[in-house]
Design a protein around this motif. Structure first.
Motif, short mmCIF file in Angstrom:
data_model
loop_
_atom_site.label_atom_id
_atom_site.label_comp_id
_atom_site.label_asym_id
_atom_site.label_seq_id
_atom_site.Cartn_x
_atom_site.Cartn_y
_atom_site.Cartn_z
N LEU A 126 -20.24 -27.15 33.91
CA LEU A 126 -18.91 -27.73 33.76
C LEU A 126 -18.86 -29.18 34.24
O LEU A 126 -18.17 -30.02 33.69
N PHE A 127 -19.63 -29.48 35.28
CA PHE A 127 -19.54 -30.80 35.91
C PHE A 127 -20.77 -31.68 35.77
O PHE A 127 -20.69 -32.88 36.04
N ALA A 128 -21.88 -31.10 35.37
CA ALA A 128 -23.15 -31.84 35.47
C ALA A 128 -23.11 -33.16 34.70
O ALA A 128 -23.69 -34.14 35.14
N GLN A 129 -22.46 -33.20 33.56
CA GLN A 129 -22.45 -34.44 32.78
C GLN A 129 -21.09 -35.11 32.81
O GLN A 129 -20.78 -35.90 31.92
N ALA A 130 -20.29 -34.85 33.79
CA ALA A 130 -18.91 -35.34 33.93
C ALA A 130 -17.95 -34.18 33.66
O ALA A 130 -18.26 -33.29 32.86
N PRO A 131 -16.79 -34.21 34.29
CA PRO A 131 -15.82 -33.13 34.09
C PRO A 131 -15.33 -33.12 32.65
O PRO A 131 -15.37 -34.15 31.97
N PRO A 132 -14.86 -31.94 32.18
CA PRO A 132 -14.47 -31.84 30.76
C PRO A 132 -13.49 -32.92 30.31
O PRO A 132 -13.61 -33.43 29.20
N PHE A 133 -12.53 -33.32 31.15
CA PHE A 133 -11.56 -34.33 30.66
C PHE A 133 -12.29 -35.63 30.29
O PHE A 133 -11.95 -36.28 29.31
N ALA A 134 -13.32 -35.97 31.07
CA ALA A 134 -14.07 -37.19 30.77
C ALA A 134 -14.90 -37.00 29.50
O ALA A 134 -15.10 -37.94 28.72
N GLN A 135 -15.37 -35.78 29.28
CA GLN A 135 -16.14 -35.51 28.06
C GLN A 135 -15.23 -35.59 26.83
O GLN A 135 -15.67 -36.04 25.77
N TYR A 136 -13.98 -35.14 26.97
CA TYR A 136 -13.04 -35.29 25.85
C TYR A 136 -12.79 -36.77 25.55
O TYR A 136 -12.69 -37.18 24.39
N MET A 137 -12.71 -37.58 26.61
CA MET A 137 -12.51 -39.02 26.40
C MET A 137 -13.69 -39.62 25.63
O MET A 137 -13.51 -40.45 24.74
N ALA A 138 -14.91 -39.16 25.97
CA ALA A 138 -16.10 -39.67 25.27
C ALA A 138 -16.04 -39.27 23.80
O ALA A 138 -16.36 -40.09 22.91
N ALA A 139 -15.61 -38.04 23.52
CA ALA A 139 -15.52 -37.60 22.12
C ALA A 139 -14.47 -38.44 21.38
O ALA A 139 -14.68 -38.87 20.24
N PHE A 140 -13.35 -38.71 22.03
CA PHE A 140 -12.29 -39.52 21.41
C PHE A 140 -12.81 -40.92 21.11
O PHE A 140 -12.60 -41.46 20.02
N ASN A 141 -13.50 -41.50 22.07
CA ASN A 141 -13.94 -42.89 21.93
C ASN A 141 -15.09 -43.08 20.94
O ASN A 141 -15.35 -44.20 20.51
N HIS A 142 -15.82 -42.03 20.63
CA HIS A 142 -16.98 -42.20 19.75
C HIS A 142 -16.77 -41.68 18.33
O HIS A 142 -17.70 -41.71 17.52
N PHE A 143 -15.58 -41.18 18.03
CA PHE A 143 -15.31 -40.78 16.65
C PHE A 143 -14.57 -41.93 15.98
O PHE A 143 -13.60 -42.47 16.52
N ASP A 144 -15.06 -42.32 14.80
CA ASP A 144 -14.42 -43.42 14.08
C ASP A 144 -13.14 -42.89 13.42
O ASP A 144 -13.19 -42.15 12.43
N LEU A 145 -12.00 -43.28 13.96
CA LEU A 145 -10.71 -42.76 13.48
C LEU A 145 -10.20 -43.49 12.24
O LEU A 145 -9.29 -43.01 11.56
N ASN A 146 -10.80 -44.64 11.91
CA ASN A 146 -10.28 -45.43 10.78
C ASN A 146 -10.31 -44.70 9.45
O ASN A 146 -9.31 -44.72 8.73
N PRO A 147 -11.43 -44.05 9.07
CA PRO A 147 -11.44 -43.40 7.76
C PRO A 147 -10.34 -42.34 7.59
O PRO A 147 -9.69 -42.28 6.54
N VAL A 148 -10.09 -41.53 8.63
CA VAL A 148 -9.05 -40.50 8.45
C VAL A 148 -7.66 -41.12 8.43
O VAL A 148 -6.78 -40.68 7.67
#
Ligand SMILES: Cc1cc2nc3c(=O)[nH]c(=O)nc-3n(C[C@H](O)[C@H](O)[C@H](O)COP(=O)(O)OP(=O)(O)OC[C@H]3O[C@@H](n4cnc5c(N)ncnc54)[C@H](O)[C@@H]3O)c2cc1C
Length: 489
Positions: free
Chosen positions: A445-467
């Motif tokens: 759960l914590f080894a690579q950052a707490p889940p909220f930070a992992q959600y932020m990484a997913a948000f920041n790395h998906f290109d939202l422009n096409p959708v």
């Protein structure tokens, strides 16, 4: 010198390091009961690199012909990422369990910094040179390199002020030899590693008062002033038959205290620069998440294999509802596999000229694997059934006075003897129900950052422009806007 042996690795830990565990200061770490199993596991990894049968997978060469561990080669092509995957799978196959902080996962955090060399050059070219030297040095000296990110934060409202600020790692002095640092980090495996890449992960780096905290460096794990304060071991005194995982794979976590530790200038990777701290915070898992998700795939395989063998032993395999549950575990495993495969197939060139796994697919895969793990572990627990909780240990079932009862109640059709039945149940217990099993859930759960930070990484790395564009077009939003403009004229 390259490619250490297991023996050399164990000897190299006798460097006077200050390690505390179970109320004592450790004298010989490689022989201490709390560390002996995991150090043997790491030593086995070193020895694998010397075996002819593993040479192609576990080793590779630098451009000048020096042989190094496969895990330490900077990835410059998709083939390098595939080779890393094969390396991790091969090591975990050989070990028969999952280990995380064993070097290959944590080197990726240096590669993220390597990608920042142009920007670091603008700040101070020495730092960029230091990073290159260290990436090369780790590979050539075959060092066990770990990664220290998280400070014990204390009161978040006073992060940079008052007493609480003392717990955050920061620079207290700068002299001709280097920087002197004070503070603490949480760090798995530090006590039996050679060095750690220490860096900040806290906060948004916006205020100049944060400057002393904005530093990244290589810390020698035997450095004077460094104290390893370890958590209670999970396996000491336990029988390996009853606890096949925890007695080999307990990666001891440490509160790593820097009591005014001198970091020589050649080990300083950035210092006194908020932009560098911001950069590392955003990119730290760019490569290392790949190895982390690979390990979660292995954990998924263990869940699936354990559930499958259990339903085969207990004759449940043909029931459609049981097949459906096994299929859920298959879907879990295969979705992780798909993310890893696609992250390599769609790999991206980094600013530093490296090949990084596709960031959006990697981070979404990491979140999928992590957030579904407890549910899948529970499903496996359900399929194994109540015997997981009630089975007597190996010493009890070996008692000749009760053998006839064990034979009666633990023999199953299909050649499943009580020995084989209980071995599976002990494995399942260690995977799902033991102190080790519980610890792993928190670790993941914590080894690579707490889940909220992992959600932020997913948000920041998906290109939202096409959708955004797609829906704008499909819903005729542009037309409406034009029509609205026309009406306003
Ligand atoms: C078993 C184990 C091994 C570890 N090994 C290492 C290691 O090898 N190297 C290393 O550097 N670190 C390691 N850590 C530390 C780990 O990385 C941190 O525990 C983790 O990053 C979380 O930081 P924290 O504990 O300070 O959590 P906190 O910042 O205290 O957060 C706790 C919880 O509060 C909530 N929260 C806090 N802030 C926010 C926010 N802004 N938005 C939404 N929710 C929020 C979240 O639910 C979060 O999970 C390890 C930790 C564990 C438990």
């Amino acid at each position: 010198m390259a490619l250490m042996t297991g023996k050399q690795y164990k000897e190299s830990l006798n460097d006077g390091r200050e390690v505390y565990i179970n109320g004592e200061r450790v004298k010989n770490i490689a022989e201490h009961p709390a560390f002996h199993p995991i150090i043997e596991t790491k030593a086995r990894m070193y020895d694998m690199n010397h075996e002819a049968r593993y040479a192609d997978v576990c080793t590779t060469k630098l451009e000048d012909g020096e042989t190094i561990c496969r895990a330490y080669k900077l990835p410059k092509a998709k083939e390098d990422l595939t080779a890393i995957r094969t390396y991790v799978d091969t090591v975990l196959d050989d070990l028969g369990g999952v280990v995380y902080r064993v070097g290959d996962e944590t080197i990726g955090e240096m590669w993220s910094l390597y990608d920042a060399q142009d920007r670091l050059n603008e700040i101070d070219p020495t730092y960029a040179e230091n990073i290159k030297n260290h990436v090369d040095r780790i590979a050539r000296l075959d060092l066990f390199h770990v990664s220290a990110n998280t400070d014990p934060k204390g009161d978040r409202s006073k992060l940079f002020e008052g007493k609480a600020a003392g717990t955050l790692l920061h620079v207290v002095e700068e002299n001709d030899k280097g920087i002197v640092v004070r503070g603490a980090k949480f760090e798995t495996a530090a006590a039996y590693a050679h060095q750690a890449f220490v860096k900040p992960t806290i906060s948004n780096w916006t205020d100049q008062s944060m400057t002393p905290y904005a530093c990244g460096f290589i810390a020698d794990m035997g450095a004077p002033g460094l104290k390893h304060i370890c958590r209670t071991p999970l396996s000491t005194g336990k029988n390996p038959v009853d606890y096949p995982l925890s007695t080999r794979f307990d990666e001891i976590d440490t509160l790593l205290v820097f009591d005014d530790v001198l970091i020589p200038w050649e080990n300083v990777l950035f210092h006194g620069n908020l932009e560098s701290a911001q950069y590392i915070r955003k990119t730290v898992h760019r490569y290392s998440a790949f190895n982390y998700v690979l390990r979660l795939q292995r954990r998924a395989d263990f869940l699936l294999g354990t559930a499958l063998l259990n339903v085969e032993q207990t004759g449940l395999t043909k029931i459609p509802a049981v097949q459906e549950k096994i299929s859920q575990l298959i879907c879990y495993r295969e979705t992780i596999n798909a993310h890893l495969t696609a992250a390599v197939a769609n790999a991206q060139k980094s600013a530093g000229g490296l090949m990084m796994p596709n960031q959006s697919l990697l981070y979404t895969g990491r979140l999928y694997a992590l957030t579904n793990f407890p549910k899948m572990a529970h499903l496996c627990r359900e399929l194994v059934g109540g015997q997981l909780a009630v089975t007597p240990d190996s010493a009890t079932i070996a008692d000749p006075q009760i053998k006839e009862y064990i034979d009666q109640y633990y023999t199953l059709d299909g050649g499943w003897t009580p020995e084989k039945r209980t071995k599976l149940l002990y494995f399942a217990r260690d995977l799902l129900n033991s102190a080790y099993g519980g610890h792993q859930i928190t670790f993941e759960l914590f080894a690579q950052a707490p889940p909220f930070a992992q959600y932020m990484a997913a948000f920041n790395h998906f290109d939202l422009n096409p959708v955004r564009d797609m829906v704008t077009k499909a819903a005729h939003l542009e037309t409406d806007a034009k029509a609205e403009l026309a009406m306003q004229k």
